[in-house]
Design an enzyme around this catalytic site. Structure first.
Site, mmCIF file in Angstrom:
data_model
loop_
_atom_site.group_PDB
_atom_site.id
_atom_site.type_symbol
_atom_site.label_atom_id
_atom_site.label_comp_id
_atom_site.label_asym_id
_atom_site.label_seq_id
_atom_site.Cartn_x
_atom_site.Cartn_y
_atom_site.Cartn_z
ATOM 1 N N SER A 103 35.624 43.352 37.480
ATOM 2 C CA SER A 103 35.763 44.569 36.300
ATOM 3 C C SER A 103 35.081 45.574 36.087
ATOM 4 C CB SER A 103 37.069 44.945 35.971
ATOM 5 O OG SER A 103 36.731 45.762 35.380
ATOM 6 N N TYR B 214 42.221 44.248 27.132
ATOM 7 C CA TYR B 214 40.761 43.468 28.497
ATOM 8 C C TYR B 214 39.969 43.853 29.388
ATOM 9 C CZ TYR B 214 41.488 44.672 33.731
ATOM 10 O OH TYR B 214 40.812 44.654 35.374
#
Ligand code: NDP
Ligand code: 8X3
Length: 250
Positions: free
Chosen positions: A138, A151
């Site tokens: 990501s 995260y």
């Protein structure tokens, strides 16, 4: 020869779209997720194009992961391409009020789940001295943003593990790379915000990346000649400059 791809998180978003794109390019599929009904309908949809096998397991369950992979029928047990895609964000909270259950989910799924699946598949690739692994990281693995703490940490770990895999698997000629998207319009925000209404606003006011955009890039990576490995790809929609700057219509 027709290749076989193993895709985790194929019931939704990027994983499902990658399965569809691979099927369009004649790549046989092992599709994984927890929602059996979705795996069944995807299998039904794609089976007229390629061979499809489904596996239902939670990537957090290392015994289930190992049993599912070692129990693959012969027709599907040579994995040429592994797409480690299963994962999500759980919550968006400052570190001081973070939820331990959310933290466990992100580390256990995004990091340890990726490792469990890889551990079960890598030995056959090293034995054959061939294969390709693409980990879905990501932009959050490259840049930390407010309230992204755990995260972002999990996705930084995915990038570090990807680099480690590329180094260790180099002697075997196995390709390893990461595809790192910014904002992609999937069920990701529904999961992150646990179905709350704020999930609806994440992708409004601009054109976010679509799962098909990422699937195209993943297919591009797996369709390069044997000597070409796309090691690390960062992808934003045009409206996104970085993790915190997104140009939205007023
Ligand atoms: P979705 O929520 O649409 O899909 C997530 C997929 O992961 C589902 O198929 C889900 O399957 C699977 N999954 C989640 N938890 C587990 C688990 N415990 N065991 C097995 N499978 C699991 O999100 P995306 O498609 O957007 O996300 C895919 C990947 O892309 C993730 O790694 C995410 O971090 C990453 N990503 C997403 C971005 C975005 O903006 N959407 C941007 C950058 C990266 P099921 O629930 O059936 O188990
Ligand atoms: C998903 C993109 O910006 O929500 O990894 O972290 S973001």
């Amino acid at each position: 020869m027709t290749k076989t791809a193993f895709i985790t998180g194929a019931t939704s978003g990027i994983g499902r779209s990658t399965a569809q794109t691979f099927a369009n390019h004649n790549i046989n599929l092992v599709l994984c997720g927890r929602r059996q009904d979705r795996l069944d309908s995807l299998k039904e949809k794609l089976s007229d194009k390629v061979k499809v096998h489904t596996l239902t397991f939670d990537v957090r369950d290392k015994v289930a992961v190992k049993n599912a992979i070692t129990g693959l029928p012969e027709e599907f047990n040579t994995i040429d391409i592994l797409i480690n895609n299963a994962g999500n964000a759980h919550g968006l909270d400052p570190i001081e009020t973070g939820d331990l259950t959310d933290w466990d989910a992100m580390i256990d799924i995004n990091v340890k789940g990726l490792l469990y699946v890889s551990e079960a598949i890598i030995p056959q690739m090293t034995k054959r001295k061939s294969g390709q692994i693409i980990n879905i990281g990501s932009s959050a693995g490259k840049e930390v943003y407010p309230k992204g703490n755990v995260y972002c940490g999990s996705k930084h770990a995915v990038l570090a593990i990807t680099e480690g895999m590329r180094i260790d698997l180099n002697p075997y000629g196995i390709k390893v790379g990461a595809v790192n998207p910014g904002l992609v319009e999937t069920e990701f925000s529904k999961v992150r915000f646990k179905g709350e209404a704020k999930a609806d606003h994440v992708y409004t006011g601009y054109k976010a990346l679509q799962p098909e955009d990422i699937a195209d890039i993943i297919y591009f990576a797996v369709s390069r000649p044997p000597h070409v490995n796309l090691a690390d790809i960062l992808v934003f929609c045009t409206a996104q400059a970085n993790s915190t700057i997104v140009k939205k219509e007023q």
